[in-house]
Write an enzyme that holds these catalytic residues in place. Sequence first.
Site, PDB file in Angstrom:
ATOM      1  N   HIS A  86       0.831  -1.207   0.000  1.00  0.00           N
ATOM      2  CA  HIS A  86       0.000   0.000   0.000  1.00  0.00           C
ATOM      3  C   HIS A  86       0.865   1.256   0.000  1.00  0.00           C
ATOM      4  O   HIS A  86       0.613   2.210  -0.754  1.00  0.00           O
ATOM      5  CB  HIS A  86      -0.918   0.001   1.227  1.00  0.00           C
ATOM      6  CG  HIS A  86      -1.719   1.255   1.373  1.00  0.00           C
ATOM      7  ND1 HIS A  86      -2.952   1.428   0.801  1.00  0.00           N
ATOM      8  CD2 HIS A  86      -1.446   2.432   2.012  1.00  0.00           C
ATOM      9  CE1 HIS A  86      -3.411   2.646   1.078  1.00  0.00           C
ATOM     10  NE2 HIS A  86      -2.512   3.261   1.817  1.00  0.00           N
ATOM     11  N   GLU A 124       1.240   3.921  -3.176  1.00  0.00           N
ATOM     12  CA  GLU A 124       0.872   5.336  -3.086  1.00  0.00           C
ATOM     13  C   GLU A 124       2.022   6.241  -3.498  1.00  0.00           C
ATOM     14  O   GLU A 124       1.824   7.240  -4.198  1.00  0.00           O
ATOM     15  CB  GLU A 124       0.419   5.674  -1.657  1.00  0.00           C
ATOM     16  CG  GLU A 124      -0.944   5.139  -1.284  1.00  0.00           C
ATOM     17  CD  GLU A 124      -2.074   5.803  -2.068  1.00  0.00           C
ATOM     18  OE1 GLU A 124      -1.868   6.913  -2.606  1.00  0.00           O
ATOM     19  OE2 GLU A 124      -3.154   5.204  -2.161  1.00  0.00           O
ATOM     20  N   LYS A 175       2.469   6.006  -7.266  1.00  0.00           N
ATOM     21  CA  LYS A 175       1.355   6.663  -7.947  1.00  0.00           C
ATOM     22  C   LYS A 175       1.592   8.176  -8.009  1.00  0.00           C
ATOM     23  O   LYS A 175       1.405   8.815  -9.054  1.00  0.00           O
ATOM     24  CB  LYS A 175       0.049   6.332  -7.209  1.00  0.00           C
ATOM     25  CG  LYS A 175      -1.217   6.820  -7.870  1.00  0.00           C
ATOM     26  CD  LYS A 175      -2.419   6.031  -7.380  1.00  0.00           C
ATOM     27  CE  LYS A 175      -2.660   6.224  -5.900  1.00  0.00           C
ATOM     28  NZ  LYS A 175      -3.458   7.440  -5.607  1.00  0.00           N
ATOM     29  N   ASN A 176       2.026   8.750  -6.878  1.00  0.00           N
ATOM     30  CA  ASN A 176       2.324  10.185  -6.852  1.00  0.00           C
ATOM     31  C   ASN A 176       3.483  10.528  -7.782  1.00  0.00           C
ATOM     32  O   ASN A 176       3.452  11.540  -8.501  1.00  0.00           O
ATOM     33  CB  ASN A 176       2.676  10.622  -5.424  1.00  0.00           C
ATOM     34  CG  ASN A 176       1.471  10.650  -4.507  1.00  0.00           C
ATOM     35  OD1 ASN A 176       0.336  10.592  -4.964  1.00  0.00           O
ATOM     36  ND2 ASN A 176       1.715  10.728  -3.211  1.00  0.00           N
TER      37      ASN A 176
END
Length: 460
Positions: A320, A324, A327-328
């Site tokens: 997770h 994240e 993704k950023n």
Amino acid sequence: MPPSPSWVAPRLAAYAKRTPRPVRFEEMLKFGERPSQSTLLQAAKFLADEISVRLAHRYAELETLPYGLKEMHAVHQVKSWYAESFKDLVEFYNVIDAHRRNPSLGCKFESEHGMQGMGSWFSKLIGGARGRKDEFDVLPPGLASTAALDMTRPSVMPAVNQVSAEADSLAYFGQCQSPHLVNAAPAYNKQFNTILKRIVDRHNPVVVIVGKGVRQLTQSHPYLPEHHPEVQSFLNRFHRNRVGVRILIGHHLALQRQHRFPHHIGIVCTRTSVVDVASEASVDAAEVCEQSYGVSPPVEIQIPEGGVPDFVYVPSHMHHIIFEICKNAMRAVVEKEETRVGRGEAKRQDLPPVVINVQVRGDDIVIRVSDKGVGIPVREVDRAFQYAYTTAKQAPIDPDFHGSEVDGAPMAGFGYGLPLSQLYARYFKGDLTLQSREGLGTDVFFTVKRDWVGDEPVLM
């Protein structure tokens, strides 16, 4: 969702007065590779009572939120989910406790009726709320009333203000001591799994829905920005509790299917590979990026000579966090290129890679994710880990959203990815920090402690 029975509100208030009991990760590892039905049932009894306490604490906090936040539809929606899950758990606990004290009742979950069978028997067990006020006040908490075992006289669901000896002495790990319960353990365990899965599905949208409520609050109260310390403090407490509950639920469900995954004890992997997890997370992030932008930058994973040692961790939480961060990073890279060539015109071959560099530093493993994207302005860097802060255009939230913060949430513009990831990292004694230069890119440092097991309780 139908309204909760009348006994739920007073029982929520009673449970909110109880102190949560911490669970250590070393206890979770005691289940081993082949947990027995007896140890699973003992854990089910503990969790049915303990998660109820934690849900009651959060429900009580939602009831007392300031600035009119508690009156918002989003908060009412979340409260109704907490009340429904609380009801399911308390009913399950009371059924087992009644059977523990009266073996002749038998296991009602062995019937083919499933939850309907439970509901029917439970309705008979608690009578119909026709008991006297003085009888109601003295019934023990966390237990079905003794009067309820006599089906010939009316009784009520207990709601009291003190902890019962049975509930207070429950152990998380151990063997169930009632032979007649052990005989029925497979049926009870199957039913408890059904309840837990329903709770997970019900609560999946909570992060996004609470975020929606906070956003609505700040729109109606311009003097109270989302980064207000009181708002941030509430969100941190709320989400930290949620992480703890999800760990316990996820671990219990995973214990029953761990035979499919080598080196696993529930959600814990005793030989976690950072490289494998990082590879999977980056692929998942690329898929989300491509759905939003039509393209994603390449990813390079760099490891030291000699590799990276495996260690005990929770791969799903590591996934997770890295998901994240990636993704950023991918968004920052694509958006920088789009400012040069135009929206939707970025080509993969023109995008600089996102680099995941893994280093071993003593007892720590540092995962550095670097991008050459748009970066974060200096004046904004300190806010990067505040809930609801985002450098992207604020994303709309579907009023009928029923996904989770990972499944179906916006690619960007929601502002919960980094703060939740930092919370996860710190939960396991690690950390998450970043350095950024506007126009040049960002480096995010995810520090993982390899020796965190057994240090402190998992839950507050």
